[in-house]
Write an enzyme that holds these catalytic residues in place. Structure first.
Site, PDB file in Angstrom:
ATOM      1  N   LYS A 201      14.479  10.622   1.729  1.00 13.33           N
ATOM      2  CA  LYS A 201      13.626   9.797   2.593  1.00 13.33           C
ATOM      3  C   LYS A 201      14.459   9.324   3.778  1.00 13.33           C
ATOM      4  CE  LYS A 201      10.811   5.626   2.726  1.00 13.33           C
ATOM      5  NZ  LYS A 201      10.177   4.555   1.961  1.00 13.33           N
ATOM      6  N   LYS A 254      10.555  13.313   2.910  1.00 12.69           N
ATOM      7  CA  LYS A 254       9.716  12.442   3.723  1.00 12.69           C
ATOM      8  C   LYS A 254      10.473  12.021   4.971  1.00 12.69           C
ATOM      9  CE  LYS A 254       7.638   7.933   3.634  1.00 12.69           C
ATOM     10  NZ  LYS A 254       7.647   6.638   3.034  1.00 12.69           N
TER      11      LYS A 254
HETATM   12  C1  PBG Z   1       7.864   1.848   1.365  1.00 11.55           C
HETATM   13  C2  PBG Z   1       7.236   3.008   2.022  1.00 11.55           C
HETATM   14  C3  PBG Z   1       7.141   3.324   3.385  1.00 11.55           C
HETATM   15  C4  PBG Z   1       6.349   4.461   3.473  1.00 11.55           C
HETATM   16  C5  PBG Z   1       6.028   4.836   2.173  1.00 11.55           C
HETATM   17  N1  PBG Z   1       6.600   3.924   1.286  1.00 11.55           N
HETATM   18  C6  PBG Z   1       7.634   2.608   4.592  1.00 11.55           C
HETATM   19  C7  PBG Z   1       9.054   2.452   4.852  1.00 11.55           C
HETATM   20  O1  PBG Z   1       9.936   2.997   4.174  1.00 11.55           O
HETATM   21  O2  PBG Z   1       9.328   1.698   5.790  1.00 11.55           O
HETATM   22  C8  PBG Z   1       5.915   5.142   4.736  1.00 11.55           C
HETATM   23  C9  PBG Z   1       4.662   5.935   4.632  1.00 11.55           C
HETATM   24  C10 PBG Z   1       4.060   6.339   5.930  1.00 11.55           C
HETATM   25  O3  PBG Z   1       4.594   6.122   7.033  1.00 11.55           O
HETATM   26  O4  PBG Z   1       2.970   6.914   5.848  1.00 11.55           O
HETATM   27  N2  PBG Z   1       9.233   1.786   1.377  1.00 11.55           N
END
Ligand code: PBG
Length: 330
Positions: A201, A254
């Site tokens: 991520k 992601k």
């Molecule tokens: C929580 C999380 C996030 C997303 C999914 N889970 C935001 C982040 O890490 O700031 C992003 C999902 C999206 O942008 O569609 N940590």
């Protein structure tokens, strides 16, 4: 792969197999169908709420009582799974509503399992929506403390599973959280519940529209101390390897679209089921251009989703899921 000595033009004509839709369909390499989709959605307190999210056209905040109808729709469209995000009533330093037995996500899970039991309910396990500082873990001396966050993340995952979640998906990027969650679930009799790890991520600006929707922006600093540097590819393989070693059943990359090379490398390296998250910024870019009449929304959306599958994702988390499923239905 390309060798000389094989047929060449004019004997070879690659256009021959593009002459009709039937021929193209026969040799199509990538299949796109709703069975690969996970539909993410946001649940909030209150009654009768279906409030449009301004940064994500077509997406809503749902109160628990409005979920059943939506879930029936999702299931009828052939989408097998949803991913839940919660907006708590209050936030605190320790994100305690994330693991409250009657928290918003816990109540939503129960409502969905009552309404449409066959729908796979997956929960995002993170603290950022629930903490007053907006970070994904516990703050100690101005920093997100890795090891102290593990206990709260494990409690959150356990409370989701106790409420009926079919799968948990940690998105916090703390080291060791998959192992911690696995141990907690196993210790409490939930050894059969799978974990989908947000393994690679990235610290991405493509999460912008989501953070408005989930009210989860960090109140100081940013997430670059725990999410990955967008410049790194080899490190993604180490993150994925680590989560697999800790017991992840499904690994995720992601965002998706700006990271197709990572999806492709992960696919080539690991046999494990691979998910990709087509995140909020990717979705909202398409929606904004479509609203301006600059692109053909249906064609662009299906092309994007096909590309993510072609890169190697088995599963796509996407806000386009409902519309795409409707477009794909015969
Ligand atoms: C929580 C999380 C996030 C997303 C999914 N889970 C935001 C982040 O890490 O700031 C992003 C999902 C999206 O942008 O569609 N940590």
């Amino acid at each position: 792969m390309l060798r000389t000595g094989l047929a060449q033009f004019p004997k070879l004509r690659l256009r021959r197999l593009r002459r009709s839709e039937a021929l193209r369909r026969m040799v199509r390499e990538t299949e796109l169908s709703p069975s690969h989709f996970i539909y993410p959605l946001f649940v909030t307190h209150g009654r009768g709420v279906k409030a449009p999210i301004p940064t994500m056209p077509g997406q809503y905040h749902f109160s628990v009582d409005r979920l059943a109808d939506e879930m029936v729709d999702v299931s009828r469209l052939g989408i097998p799974a949803v991913m839940l995000f919660g907006l708590p009533a209050t936030k605190d330093e320790a994100g305690s509503e994330a693991y409250a037995p009657d928290g918003i996500v816990q109540r939503a899970i129960q409502a969905i399992k009552d309404a449409v039991p066959e729908l796979v309910v997956i929960t995002d396990v993170c603290l950022c929506e629930y903490t007053s500082h907006g970070h994904c873990g516990v703050i100690v001396d101005g920093q997100v403390d890795n090891d102290r966050s593990l206990d709260l993340l494990s409690r959150t995952a356990l409370s989701h599973v106790r409420a009926g979640a079919d799968m948990v998906a940690p998105s916090d990027m703390m080291d060791g959280r998959v192992a911690a969650i696995r141990a907690t679930l196993d210790g409490e009799g939930h050894s059969g519940t799978p974990i989908m790890a947000y393994a690679a991520k990235y610290a991405s600006a493509f999460y912008g529209p989501f953070r408005v929707a989930a009210e989860s922006s960090p109140q100081f600093g940013d997430r670059r101390g725990y999410q990955m540097d967008p410049a790194n590819a080899r490190e993604a393989l180490r993150e994925i390897e680590q989560d697999i070693a800790e017991g992840a059943d499904i690994v995720m990359v992601k965002p998706a679209l700006a990271y197709l090379d990572i999806i492709s490398r992960a696919r080539a390296t690991f046999p494990h089921p691979l998910a990709a998250y087509n995140v909020s910024g990717e979705y909202s870019l398409v929606k904004a251009a479509a609203a301006n009449g600059w692109i053909d929304e249906k064609a662009v959306t299906l092309e994007v989703l096909t590309a993510i599958r072609r890169a190697g994702a088995d599963i796509i988390l996407t806000y386009h899921a409902k519309e795409a499923a409707a477009w794909l239905s015969p």
